[in-house]
Design an enzyme around this catalytic site. Structure first.
Site, PDB file in Angstrom:
ATOM      1  N   LYS A  13       0.817  -1.215   0.000  1.00  0.00           N
ATOM      2  CA  LYS A  13       0.000   0.000   0.000  1.00  0.00           C
ATOM      3  C   LYS A  13       0.854   1.269   0.000  1.00  0.00           C
ATOM      4  O   LYS A  13       0.443   2.277  -0.548  1.00  0.00           O
ATOM      5  CB  LYS A  13      -1.042   0.001   1.115  1.00  0.00           C
ATOM      6  N   ARG A  88      -5.560   2.502  11.766  1.00  0.00           N
ATOM      7  CA  ARG A  88      -5.165   1.107  11.923  1.00  0.00           C
ATOM      8  C   ARG A  88      -5.978   0.408  12.998  1.00  0.00           C
ATOM      9  O   ARG A  88      -5.772  -0.785  13.246  1.00  0.00           O
ATOM     10  CB  ARG A  88      -3.708   1.072  12.320  1.00  0.00           C
ATOM     11  N   ARG A 127      12.301  -7.145   1.681  1.00  0.00           N
ATOM     12  CA  ARG A 127      12.139  -5.691   1.629  1.00  0.00           C
ATOM     13  C   ARG A 127      13.388  -4.992   2.189  1.00  0.00           C
ATOM     14  O   ARG A 127      13.979  -5.454   3.168  1.00  0.00           O
ATOM     15  CB  ARG A 127      10.913  -5.328   2.482  1.00  0.00           C
ATOM     16  N   ARG A 160      14.529  -3.447   7.821  1.00  0.00           N
ATOM     17  CA  ARG A 160      14.020  -2.784   9.023  1.00  0.00           C
ATOM     18  C   ARG A 160      13.792  -3.799  10.132  1.00  0.00           C
ATOM     19  O   ARG A 160      13.361  -4.919   9.874  1.00  0.00           O
ATOM     20  CB  ARG A 160      12.693  -2.085   8.701  1.00  0.00           C
ATOM     21  N   ARG A 171       3.250  -8.772  13.517  1.00  0.00           N
ATOM     22  CA  ARG A 171       2.518  -7.665  12.878  1.00  0.00           C
ATOM     23  C   ARG A 171       1.286  -8.180  12.139  1.00  0.00           C
ATOM     24  O   ARG A 171       0.251  -7.519  12.118  1.00  0.00           O
ATOM     25  CB  ARG A 171       3.429  -6.905  11.906  1.00  0.00           C
TER      26      ARG A 171
HETATM   27  P1  AMP Z   1       4.210   0.944   8.642  1.00  0.00           P
HETATM   28  O1  AMP Z   1       5.413   1.609   8.101  1.00  0.00           O
HETATM   29  O2  AMP Z   1       2.917   1.601   8.246  1.00  0.00           O
HETATM   30  O3  AMP Z   1       4.183  -0.532   8.394  1.00  0.00           O
HETATM   31  O4  AMP Z   1       4.273   1.122  10.254  1.00  0.00           O
HETATM   32  C1  AMP Z   1       5.338   0.621  11.018  1.00  0.00           C
HETATM   33  C2  AMP Z   1       4.935   0.571  12.491  1.00  0.00           C
HETATM   34  O5  AMP Z   1       4.604   1.892  12.949  1.00  0.00           O
HETATM   35  C3  AMP Z   1       3.706  -0.271  12.812  1.00  0.00           C
HETATM   36  O6  AMP Z   1       4.011  -1.648  12.953  1.00  0.00           O
HETATM   37  C4  AMP Z   1       3.258   0.358  14.132  1.00  0.00           C
HETATM   38  O7  AMP Z   1       4.086  -0.053  15.208  1.00  0.00           O
HETATM   39  C5  AMP Z   1       3.538   1.839  13.899  1.00  0.00           C
HETATM   40  N1  AMP Z   1       2.360   2.525  13.316  1.00  0.00           N
HETATM   41  C6  AMP Z   1       2.262   3.074  12.075  1.00  0.00           C
HETATM   42  N2  AMP Z   1       1.048   3.606  11.878  1.00  0.00           N
HETATM   43  C7  AMP Z   1       0.349   3.371  13.017  1.00  0.00           C
HETATM   44  C8  AMP Z   1      -0.980   3.661  13.434  1.00  0.00           C
HETATM   45  N3  AMP Z   1      -1.866   4.292  12.629  1.00  0.00           N
HETATM   46  N4  AMP Z   1      -1.358   3.282  14.685  1.00  0.00           N
HETATM   47  C9  AMP Z   1      -0.501   2.659  15.503  1.00  0.00           C
HETATM   48  N5  AMP Z   1       0.758   2.330  15.175  1.00  0.00           N
HETATM   49  C10 AMP Z   1       1.192   2.692  13.941  1.00  0.00           C
END
Ligand code: AMP
Length: 213
Positions: A13, A88, A127, A160, A171
């Site tokens: 996404k 989320r 990734r 990462r 996750r």
């Molecule tokens: P992403 O890069 O979107 O996969 O986000 C990486 C991590 O950031 C996630 O696994 C969460 O720990 C945190 N995170 C990102 N967006 C949110 C959100 N809207 N609510 C809570 N945690 C978030």
């Protein structure tokens, strides 16, 4: 145009959101990127968020909402945005709906990028991310020109902490528990659209354009 991207972590996404942002000239807002920038700059928010992120858990709603509401107040959000990684949880979605309703606005489209769990685990171990500019690559499907180096800014690429296999499984389970219910939420709101995220990423983008245009 206000768009929410839905889908499991690693469904692609972020890649699609960046292309949508470019095409429609609206900001791409990724809460994950904002948290990572705060971690890099060693801010108080970054320190708090890191504890949760490194374990594959969600950052608490209160912290996330404060951050995103600040971002929405920036002038570049006037013509809309594409949200990647927010909302989320159901409380986050409800807070967003409420904040928009107060201004007489709403989300136009929630696009669910569908990818089965098995493909996600396979994808995420390949990734690579640039911690300097936020660009993401895949060693097989979207490789940088020079191995291990970011095409955009020349920094070193890394796997990462939260893309490591054990964290990915955590996750995914958090995704199924807390984020998947948003599919029903936006379906009830009448704005849900689905695309097959297992296709080539350019084809996925064409499918999304067919929805948005
Ligand atoms: P992403 O890069 O979107 O996969 O986000 C990486 C991590 O950031 C996630 O696994 C969460 O720990 C945190 N995170 C990102 N967006 C949110 C959100 N809207 N609510 C809570 N945690 C978030």
């Amino acid at each position: 145009m206000k768009i929410v991207m839905l889908g499991a972590p690693g469904a692609g996404k972020g890649t699609q959101a960046k292309q949508i942002a470019k095409k429609f000239d609206i900001p791409h807002i990724s809460t994950g990127d904002i948290f990572r920038a705060n971690i890099k700059n060693n801010t108080e928010l970054g320190k708090k968020a890191k504890e949760f992120m490194d374990q594959g858990m969600l950052v608490p709603d209160s912290l996330t909402l404060e951050l995103i509401m600040d971002r929405f107040a920036q002038p570049d959000c006037e013509n809309g945005y594409v949200l990647d990684g927010f909302p989320r949880t159901i409380p986050q979605a409800e807070a967003l709906t409420k904040a928009l309703a107060e201004k007489g606005e709403n989300i136009d489209f929630a696009i669910n990028v569908e990818v089965p769990d098995e493909s996600i685990v396979r994808r995420m171990s390949g990734r690579r991310a640039c911690l300097s500019c936020g660009a993401t690559y895949h060693i097989k499907y979207n490789a940088p020109v020079k191995e291990g180096i970011c095409d955009t800014c020349g920094s070193e690429l890394v796997l990462r902490e939260d893309d490591k296999p054990e964290t990915v499984l955590k996750r995914l389970s958090v995704y199924h528990d807390q984020t998947q219910p948003l599919i029903d939420y936006y379906n009830r709101e009448g704005v849900l659209r689905e695309v097959d995220g297992t296709k080539d990423m350019n084809d996925v983008f064409q499918d999304i354009l067919a929805i948005l245009c």
